[in-house]
Design a protein around this motif. Structure first.
Motif, PDB file in Angstrom:
ATOM      1  N   GLY A 119       0.817  -1.213   0.000  1.00  0.00           N
ATOM      2  CA  GLY A 119       0.000   0.000   0.000  1.00  0.00           C
ATOM      3  C   GLY A 119       0.848   1.260   0.000  1.00  0.00           C
ATOM      4  N   ALA A 120       1.950   1.225   0.748  1.00  0.00           N
ATOM      5  CA  ALA A 120       2.843   2.385   0.795  1.00  0.00           C
ATOM      6  C   ALA A 120       3.471   2.635  -0.564  1.00  0.00           C
ATOM      7  N   ASN A 121       3.795   1.572  -1.274  1.00  0.00           N
ATOM      8  CA  ASN A 121       4.361   1.731  -2.615  1.00  0.00           C
ATOM      9  C   ASN A 121       3.363   2.374  -3.571  1.00  0.00           C
ATOM     10  N   ILE A 122       2.086   2.013  -3.414  1.00  0.00           N
ATOM     11  CA  ILE A 122       1.060   2.638  -4.261  1.00  0.00           C
ATOM     12  C   ILE A 122       0.933   4.118  -3.910  1.00  0.00           C
ATOM     13  N   ALA A 123       0.970   4.433  -2.610  1.00  0.00           N
ATOM     14  CA  ALA A 123       0.918   5.842  -2.199  1.00  0.00           C
ATOM     15  C   ALA A 123       2.057   6.619  -2.847  1.00  0.00           C
ATOM     16  N   ASN A 124       3.222   6.005  -2.884  1.00  0.00           N
ATOM     17  CA  ASN A 124       4.368   6.646  -3.538  1.00  0.00           C
ATOM     18  C   ASN A 124       4.113   6.823  -5.023  1.00  0.00           C
ATOM     19  N   GLU A 125       3.528   5.808  -5.663  1.00  0.00           N
ATOM     20  CA  GLU A 125       3.220   5.919  -7.089  1.00  0.00           C
ATOM     21  C   GLU A 125       2.225   7.041  -7.360  1.00  0.00           C
ATOM     22  N   LYS A 126       1.379   7.339  -6.371  1.00  0.00           N
ATOM     23  CA  LYS A 126       0.389   8.402  -6.521  1.00  0.00           C
ATOM     24  C   LYS A 126       0.996   9.787  -6.294  1.00  0.00           C
ATOM     25  N   GLY A 127       2.287   9.833  -5.958  1.00  0.00           N
ATOM     26  CA  GLY A 127       2.956  11.114  -5.790  1.00  0.00           C
ATOM     27  C   GLY A 127       3.087  11.591  -4.367  1.00  0.00           C
ATOM     28  N   ILE A 128       2.685  10.764  -3.392  1.00  0.00           N
ATOM     29  CA  ILE A 128       2.828  11.134  -1.984  1.00  0.00           C
ATOM     30  C   ILE A 128       4.215  10.734  -1.503  1.00  0.00           C
ATOM     31  N   LEU A 129       4.865  11.614  -0.782  1.00  0.00           N
ATOM     32  CA  LEU A 129       6.164  11.307  -0.203  1.00  0.00           C
ATOM     33  C   LEU A 129       5.927  10.665   1.162  1.00  0.00           C
ATOM     34  N   VAL A 130       6.141   9.359   1.238  1.00  0.00           N
ATOM     35  CA  VAL A 130       5.849   8.603   2.458  1.00  0.00           C
ATOM     36  C   VAL A 130       7.114   8.512   3.296  1.00  0.00           C
ATOM     37  N   VAL A 131       7.064   9.081   4.494  1.00  0.00           N
ATOM     38  CA  VAL A 131       8.178   9.035   5.437  1.00  0.00           C
ATOM     39  C   VAL A 131       7.783   8.101   6.573  1.00  0.00           C
ATOM     40  N   ASN A 132       8.631   7.137   6.897  1.00  0.00           N
ATOM     41  CA  ASN A 132       8.280   6.138   7.908  1.00  0.00           C
ATOM     42  C   ASN A 132       9.478   5.834   8.798  1.00  0.00           C
ATOM     43  N   SER A 133       9.207   5.646  10.076  1.00  0.00           N
ATOM     44  CA  SER A 133      10.265   5.274  11.008  1.00  0.00           C
ATOM     45  C   SER A 133      10.803   3.893  10.658  1.00  0.00           C
ATOM     46  N   ALA A 134      12.118   3.729  10.780  1.00  0.00           N
ATOM     47  CA  ALA A 134      12.751   2.447  10.455  1.00  0.00           C
ATOM     48  C   ALA A 134      12.366   1.367  11.457  1.00  0.00           C
TER      49      ALA A 134
END
Length: 536
Positions: free
Chosen positions: A306-321
């Motif tokens: 899902g996060a990869n799709i969000a990225n494909e939609k142009g959202i910059l996803v920042v997540n804690s490691a």
């Protein structure tokens, strides 16, 4: 009668020559970030299409002159406004010398340039320069307890230039946002109308501020949006925020991954620029649902996909490691493992690796973590309005997310992938990344410099063309006895081409390279240059 007409002509000519002509340069423009982000408000579709076709950015020069300033100039004694220029942010005026000189007393006038250059006296030029220098100091925060975590990544330099996240929207996906609607440490956020709303996907309610057994989200939000005069400043105090509860602290079940994806979809529909998620998933209450380390490959966990799709939609996803660095698990969890996620590790106040910070591994498809920020003894504001220290990549992640919002405000034409790459390239160990710090501690001022690129007049001999390129790329570099080192990076930060160039002009066959955006970095003995390259 002829003598009378001649007298009238002479008087008109005398009157015109007694008037001075000057350019009045203004200090700023109105709603620049919003205008550039919404170019149809300032340009025709045809103009936008033309710029896009030739890879020409839309920037502040395209924003019109502030009409309110022009109206005020017209009201000044003896002043006629004749023309205006948005490119120069200037107005052409006619009036007598004294009346024109008096315009400098208007707070929106930067400096005055008379057409008669002899009137631009040196003493007045110094005065105008000093005024300009004072007005450039737009923001001067006293960071208090947050100073170290802000200055470590150089975002204070962006704040000083008035890049504080204005016009950028961040969705915070977390576990609970207790008292965000009443905390004094977030009063500035509410007063500015930047708390846009939210939703509790766990309880299915709009009341996102209710007690959920956890205030983690309140603390996370404070590292970005918090502001206590002379005591605390977040990394994006003027960004706008949506708050989404997706984590149920009473249990650990895969449904929380589904909540997260729902929230990401809502964020996409709302036009959010950045998601900050200080969450991670690897084991559950029911061990039958557990992931194994090999599953952290960036595309197995539902949340990572899902996060990869969000990225494909142009959202910059920042997540804690994640905080598993000192456990047997060690590696980053989902969704930080996803290639499209900008994953953030943690360091202490001195910039040293924090032992709890989850590490990257060869299982991940890209370098993890991407970068790091202070997560050990990070300053946060709790729901009781106390400024305290907390440990965890939960806090290094939003510190970076807010910093990216401030950077993106400064580079409104950049894509989310470009922004990520600029931050990576600015980091302390960009050329030698590892599984502990990734590319290292970023410097947001350097990231801005990279995004703006080295001024063309400084290294005019560096050229790449055509751009976009389909097959053959021509490269021109300064004459030198020493080789110039070329590296080409893809949007994931991986080096896809590296070579030494010895000739002043050469060609590269790009036909086998995949379509997309790349960063070309040239390093010579006495010069350097970065280019954004588009492969068509």
């Amino acid at each position: 009668m002829k003598k009378l007409l001649l007298l009238v002509v002479v008087l008109i000519q005398y009157a015109s020559f007694s008037q001075e002509h000057a350019w009045v340069y203004l200090t700023d423009k109105e709603n620049v970030a919003n205008a550039v982000a919404n170019p149809l408000t300032i340009l025709t579709q045809e103009a936008i299409d033309r710029k896009a076709a030739h890879n020409i950015p839309i920037d502040e020069r395209d924003v019109p002159v502030n009409e309110n300033y022009i109206s005020q100039l017209k009201l000044q004694t003896g002043i006629s406004v004749m023309a205006k220029s948005k490119w120069f942010n200037a107005v052409y005026v006619i009036g007598d010398q004294t009346n024109i000189e008096n315009l400098i007393n208007l707070d929106f006038v930067n400096f005055i340039d008379f057409a008669d250059k002899s009137l631009n006296q040196e003493s007045r030029a110094v005065e105008l320069t000093n005024k300009f220098m004072v007005e450039e100091a737009l923001v001067d925060f006293n960071y208090g307890d947050s100073q170290n975590q802000v200055e470590m990544i150089g975002v204070n330099e962006l704040h000083f230039q008035d890049f504080t996240g204005e016009g950028i929207t961040i969705a915070v996906l977390d576990s609970g946002f207790l008292n965000v609607d009443t905390m004094q440490g977030l009063q500035r956020l509410r007063d500015n109308g930047d708390l846009l709303g939210g939703y509790d996907f766990v309880s299915r309610t709009d009341d996102v501020f209710a007690f959920t057994g956890n205030e983690h989200g309140s603390r996370v939000l404070s590292t970005m949006a918090g502001f206590v005069q002379d005591q605390f400043v977040g990394t994006a105090p003027d960004a706008s925020y949506y708050l989404f509860r997706t984590e149920d602290v009473s249990s650990e079940m895969p449904v929380e991954e589904a909540y997260w994806v729902e929230a990401a979809e809502r964020a996409d529909s709302l036009g959010v620029h950045i998601i900050n998620s200080s969450l991670g998933y690897r084991v559950f209450d029911n061990p039958n649902y557990d992931y194994i380390p090999e599953d952290m490959d960036g595309n197995t966990a539902f949340i990572s996909k899902g996060a990869n799709i969000a990225n494909e939609k142009g959202i910059l996803v920042v997540n804690s490691a994640g905080n598993s660095g000192a456990t047997t698990w060690q590696s980053v969890g989902a969704p930080a493992d996803a290639a499209g996620v900008f994953s953030i590790g943690a360091v202490d106040g001195d910039g040293n690796y924090a032992a709890f910070s989850s590490q990257g591994s060869a299982v991940q498809p890209t370098q993890k973590p991407d970068v790091v920020a202070q997560g050990q003894a990070a300053s946060v504001i709790n729901s009781s309005d106390s400024i305290i220290s907390n440990n965890g990549t939960s806090f290094s992640s939003p510190i970076i997310a807010g910093a990216i919002a401030s950077l993106w405000q400064a580079l409104p034409n950049a894509s989310h992938e470009e922004i990520k790459q600029f931050v990576r390239m600015s980091a302390s160990q960009f050329n030698t990344p590892d599984f502990f710090l990734g590319y290292g501690i970023p410097n947001l001022q350097l990231a801005l410099d990279i995004g703006l690129s080295v001024p063309e007049e400084t290294f005019v001999q560096f050229k790449v063309f055509p751009n976009p390129v389909s097959t053959i790329l021509h490269i021109q570099i300064p004459q030198s006895t020493e080789p110039t080192h070329l590296k080409v990076y893809n949007v994931l930060g991986k080096v896809v081409l590296e070579k030494a160039i010895h000739q002043s002009e050469t060609q590269l066959d790009m036909s086998s390279m995949a379509s997309g955006i790349y960063i070309m970095s040239f390093e010579a003995t006495d010069a350097s240059k970065q280019f954004k390259l588009i492969k068509s």
